[in-house]
Design an enzyme around this catalytic site. Sequence first.
Site, short mmCIF file in Angstrom:
data_model
loop_
_atom_site.label_atom_id
_atom_site.label_comp_id
_atom_site.label_asym_id
_atom_site.label_seq_id
_atom_site.Cartn_x
_atom_site.Cartn_y
_atom_site.Cartn_z
N SER B 364 -1.37 10.79 -8.25
CA SER B 364 -0.78 9.47 -8.23
C SER B 364 0.45 9.59 -7.35
O SER B 364 1.35 10.34 -7.65
CB SER B 364 -0.40 9.05 -9.64
OG SER B 364 0.28 7.83 -9.60
N ARG B 365 0.44 8.83 -6.24
CA ARG B 365 1.51 9.06 -5.27
C ARG B 365 2.79 8.37 -5.65
O ARG B 365 3.86 8.78 -5.23
CB ARG B 365 1.06 8.57 -3.89
CG ARG B 365 0.13 9.54 -3.24
CD ARG B 365 -0.37 9.04 -1.91
NE ARG B 365 -1.80 9.31 -1.78
CZ ARG B 365 -2.60 8.68 -0.96
NH1 ARG B 365 -2.13 7.74 -0.18
NH2 ARG B 365 -3.87 9.00 -0.91
N VAL B 366 2.73 7.29 -6.40
CA VAL B 366 3.98 6.59 -6.72
C VAL B 366 4.24 6.49 -8.22
O VAL B 366 5.33 6.15 -8.63
CB VAL B 366 3.99 5.17 -6.11
CG1 VAL B 366 3.97 5.22 -4.62
CG2 VAL B 366 2.84 4.35 -6.64
#
Lengths: 178, 502
Positions: B364-366
Site C-alpha cells: 500500500s503506497r499511501v
Amino acid sequence: MSYSTVAKRYALALFSIAKEQNQLEAIEQELRTVKSVFIQNKELSILLENPKFSTDKKKDMLKEAFSSVSVPVLNTLLLMTDRHREDQVVGVVDAFIELSNEARGIAEAKVYSVRALTEDEKTAISASFAKRIGKQSLRIENVIDENILGGLKVRIGNRIYDGTLAGKLDRLERELVR
Amino acid sequence: MSIKAEEISALIKKQIENYQSEMKVSDVGTVIQIGDGIARAHGLDNVMAGELVEFSNGVMGMAQNLEENNVGIIILGPFKDIREGDEVRRTGRIMEVPVGQELVGRVVNSLGQPVDGLGPIATTRTRPIEGGAPGVMDRKSVHEPLQTGIKAIDALVPIGRGQRELIIGDRQTGKTSVAIDSILNQKDQDMICIYVAIGQKESTVRNAVETLRKHGALDYTIVVTASAASPAPMLFLAPYAGITMGEEFMHSGKHVLVVYDDLSKQASAYRELSLLLRRPPGREAFPGDVFYLHSRLLERAAKLSDAKGGGSITALPFVETQAGDISAYIPTNVISITDGQIFLQSDLFFSGVRPAINAGLSVSRVGGSAQIKAMKKVSGTLRLDLAAYRELEAFAQFGSDLDKATQAKLNRGARTVEVLKQDLNKPLNVEKQVMIFYSLTKGHLDDIPVTDIRRFEGEFLSWLDHNHTELLDHIRTTKGLPEDDAMKAAINEFKKTFVKSE
C-alpha cells in the site's frame, strides 16, 4: 449528407469540369436523369457489376444508352466502368448535386404534408427555411403523407423540422407518460 | 397512494395549455448496419462523441466512432427490433445517471434503473457519467484510515480514504469476500458504499445483496449490477455509473467506498465493443485506449481538500489473473494506476490461510500515513516477522536441529499466520485488532500452542469486551496505545483463565 470517399472524388472532378465549361445546370440535369435511370432499372447496375460481361461490352452499352448526354458525363461513366466503380454512380450524382447546390446557395428539402402544396406555399416555405439555414432558396420535393395528420415536416439534409400534429401528439404522450 | 382522477385531469390540462406548439428540430441519420449490439448510422451530422442518440423504437444508443461516412453507435438496450433503414435521432445530451441519497439501499443497473423490484427511485438529480477527475489543487493527501475490518489488510496493507487499492488474484481466491467484508465493516462509519458488479452471475449478485442485507449493510450501500446476461455496453458503463453516483456524495463532503468487481470483465466487454466497432486491436486484442479506460475511471477516486468539503472516494478495483500471472496486460495496467495492491493467492487459500493475502507481494503506497498510531506501533514488525518466517520455513523443513533464535522466529511466524486468519463476514474493530497484534508482537502468544491461537483470540477479545473496556476505549478515542503495564496486566490476567487444549 456524407457519401463514400470514392464518390466524392469523382463528383469533385466532374464538378470542376462542369464549372470550367460553364455547364453546371446542364450537367446537373443530365446527372439527375442518369440517377433516375439507374434507380429505375435495378438490372442495369447488376449487369454492370457482372464480371462475366466484358468491360468493352459494358462501355458499348453505356455509350448506346446514354448517347444523348454530354461528353463529360459519358466519359465519367466510362471511366468508372474502367475502374470498376459502377456501384458508385448514384453516389457520385448525389455528391455532385450537393456540390452544385453548395455553389449556388440552395439546398434540397423534402416537405411532408397531408395534401399537395401549392406553388405559393412552396415559395413561402422556401423563403422562410432558406433564411434559417443560411441558403438562398430551397429545391422542394413535396411528399404526401397522411400519417402526419396535419402541419408540416421539412427535412433538409439530415435535419428535420417537425411541426406536424402527429409529432406534437407524440411528444405530449411522452411528457405525460414520464 | 391514492390517485384522484380530477387531480390528474387538472395536471394534464395545465400541461396541454402550456404545451409549446413550436417546431421540433432534430438531426437524424439512417441505420445502415446493425448487429452484435452495434449500429452504424449514416448521416447524424454534428453528432458529438459520447452523445446519446435515440432509435425510432425508443432505445438509446451512444455515439462512439465518428467516421467520415458513418457513426458507430453502441446500443444501450434491446437491439432486436432495430432494423436497417431505421431513423436515429440526436438528443444533444450525453449520458447521465440519477444520483442522490434515494439510491442508497437499492440495486440498479448501469443506467441507474432499479432492478430489485422495489419500485421506482425518486431521484431528483442526475450527473453525466463521464466527468473530469478532481485537479491537483482540489486534492489532499490521504490521511484518514478506511478500516476494512480484515486484520491482514489493516495491519499489513492499510487503506486510506481516497486511496485506490487493487485487489488482484485468481478466480476463487476470495476477492469478493474481501470487498463484502470491507463494506460490512463500514457500519456506523458514516460511509456510503457502492458495489459495482460487472459481468457476474445474477445468482452471485443476489448472494452478495443478501449478505449485505442480512448484516444491515444495505442501509448505506448502492449495488450497481451489469450481469453476464447484459450486453457489453452495459458492462462497459457500469463502473462509470458507479463512480458517478459516488461523486455526488463525495462533493457533498461524504466518504464513499466504491468496489469494482471486476475490471478485467469490463476490459473484456470494452474489447468486444472495440473490435465490433472495428477499432484496431493491440496487445491481447485490447484496443489502444484500454489503459485510459481504467485510468480515467480510477483517477476520479480522490480525497478532496478541506476547501472542497473534504469528501473522499476510495476505490477497490478488482482484477482477475490467470494462474497467478500478474504480468498480463490488464493487471500491469491497473497495478500501475493504483496506489498499491492486495495480492490473493490460490495456494495460500487452499492451505487454509483465509483471507489468502500474500504479504510479500501486497503493498500500500499511501495507506501507511492513514493508520492510527496504535496500529502503526504494533504492526511495524509484522511484515518483517512474516518475511523471515517464509524464508526459514522452506529451509527448516530439512533439518531438525535448529538454534534457539531460528526456532523462536519459526514459532512467532506460525503464530502470526494464525492470527492473520479470519472468518468470513466477521470484520474486527481496529481496537481489537490492535490488542491481538500487541499480544503477538510482544511475545505473549509464544507460549500458546499454535492450534489454540484462534480460540485464544476469540476468547481474549470477548473477555476484553466484558472486563477491560477501558483499554479498548483508550485505543478508540486517543488512537494511541495504552500503557504497557496495563496491557501486560490484562493479557496475563486473561491467560490465567485460558485453558490450553493439550
